[in-house]
Design a protein around this motif. Structure first.
Motif, PDB file in Angstrom:
ATOM      1  N   ARG A   1      30.323  12.781  57.034  1.00 56.80           N
ATOM      2  CA  ARG A   1      29.264  12.829  55.800  1.00 56.80           C
ATOM      3  C   ARG A   1      28.230  11.685  56.037  1.00 56.80           C
ATOM      4  O   ARG A   1      28.635  10.598  55.633  1.00 56.80           O
TER       5      ARG A   1
ATOM      6  N   ASP B   1      37.095  10.784  50.218  1.00 58.90           N
ATOM      7  CA  ASP B   1      36.710  11.447  49.193  1.00 58.90           C
ATOM      8  C   ASP B   1      35.828  10.766  47.932  1.00 58.90           C
ATOM      9  O   ASP B   1      34.784  10.969  47.711  1.00 58.90           O
TER      10      ASP B   1
ATOM     11  N   ASP C   1      31.635  10.384  47.447  1.00 59.90           N
ATOM     12  CA  ASP C   1      30.852  10.367  46.173  1.00 59.90           C
ATOM     13  C   ASP C   1      29.894   9.168  45.790  1.00 59.90           C
ATOM     14  O   ASP C   1      28.921   9.310  45.386  1.00 59.90           O
TER      15      ASP C   1
HETATM   16 MG    MG Z   1      34.881  14.999  46.624  1.00 64.14          MG
END
Ligand code: MG
Ligand code: IPM
Length: 361
Positions: free
Chosen positions: A106, A247, A251
């Motif tokens: 990411r 996770d 964000d």
């Molecule tokens: Mg997520």
């Protein structure tokens, strides 16, 4: 060249943003004389509605026999009853596991044109260029036992955080390899002061690091990392961490760029197997069907697909440059627009990216 790409639009805004990415891929095919064959399949809530299964066998077969998979988003209030027997998210987790995509990349880059869209002060976010490598097929998401239980007549529930050495080693190795092509710094994030699985994570990470003397390694506890992502985000290069921590931190990191709607991701497994590409945002049911969602995270995921699965580096660059140009020219979807700025719709944004691609040399 010929490629087969499975498109999984999914739920909520998924179909809208995937449609724009498909148009971008079609424009790439025209310009570079490739032939992309698209297969579209169901996943998540729409698959539950149609078949009762969030990951129908047909979908899985299509994914496993493609060169790459592009996914929109899954989930929504319609399927979120905690008592429901099946949930859309099970489709996504099952797909990640079946594809063996253990590393979720990411990247978080703050483009100069968007510096004012960040809730942080410009001097904090200028120059941020980090990448989170999130372990994707282990940890709390997959550990067993998992589920409801009864203890002393009282309702209880259990999740299990378990990691094997091999699961840690392969994803950490990938992070070090990535760092070699970047600023040569790996930050490993864990909770080794409390969790046994984190202590193993740290031990294995240091073993891997011994093979990369040219790359600097730092260990940070996950709570401190949450703080440093806000206080000194530009110091990070490659962050590697387990599934759940990744996770949450990704964000948080997306906000450095101003919007969850800007962040792409690539999920990779064994070399030669198809990769899975998806925006990190969810299905945003509150704005679904209104044509206002930001398609850029999915379009940027498409660039990652071109580069990592199809090995079309130049084509990927053309897409990324077009996105940067469109933003530099002031186009803004609602999520990244300043209060006084005009808002570009989903399809219009897609068209602008395609035009910018066609006008580039
Ligand atoms: Mg997520
Ligand atoms: C993500 C999402 C998913 C996850 C959900 C939809 C299951 O939040 O890709 O970050 O938790 O992995």
């Amino acid at each position: 060249m010929n490629f087969t790409i499975t498109l999984l639009p999914g739920d909520g805004i998924g179909p809208e943003v995937v449609a724009e990415s498909r148009r971008v891929l079609e424009a790439i095919a025209r310009r570079f004389n490739h032939s992309f064959h698209f297969r579209e399949s169901l996943i998540g809530g729409c698959a539950i509605d149609a078949t009762g299964n969030p990951l129908p066998q047909e979908t899985l077969d299509s994914c496993l026999t493609s060169d790459a998979v592009l996914l929109g988003a899954v989930g929504g209030p319609k399927w979120s009853d905690p008592k429901a027997g099946v949930r859309p998210e099970q489709g996504l987790l099952g797909l990640r596991q079946a594809m063996g995509v253990y590393a979720n990349l990411r990247p978080v880059t703050v483009m100069d044109a968007l510096i004012d869209a960040s809730p942080l002060r410009p001097e904090k976010v200028r120059g941020v260029d980090l990448i989170i490598v999130r372990e994707l097929t282990g940890g709390l998401y997959f550990g067993r036992p998992q589920g409801p239980e009864v203890i002393d007549g009282e309702r209880a529930a259990v999740d299990t955080m378990r990691y094997r050495e091999s699961e840690i080693r392969r994803v950490v190795k990938l992070a070090f390899e990535l760092a070699r092509g970047r600023r040569k710094k790996v930050t490993s994030v864990d909770k080794a002061n409390v969790l046994a699985s984190s202590r193993l994570w740290r031990e294995i990470t240091h073993e891997v690091a011994a093979d990369y003397p040219d790359v600097e390694l730092e260990d940070i506890l996950v709570d401190a990392c949450a703080m440093y992502l806000i206080s000194r985000p530009a110091d990070f290069d490659v962050i590697v961490t387990e599934n759940m921590f990744g996770d949450i931190l990704s964000d948080e990191a997306s906000m450095l760029t101003g919007s969850l709607g800007m962040l792409p991701s690539a999920s990779l497994g064994v070399a030669g197997k198809p990769g899975l590409y998806e925006p990190i945002h969810g299905s945003a049911p509150d704005i679904a069907g209104r044509g206002i969602a930001n398609p850029l995270a999915t379009i940027l995921s498409t660039a990652m697909l071109l580069r990592s699965s199809l090995r079309l580096d130049m084509e990927a660059k053309v897409v990324e440059n077009a996105v940067a140009r469109v933003l530099a020219n002031g186009a803004r979807t609602a999520d990244i627009a300043a209060p006084d700025q005009p808002r570009t719709g989903t399809a219009e944004m897609g068209t602008m990216v395609i035009e910018a691609m066609e006008n580039s040399d």
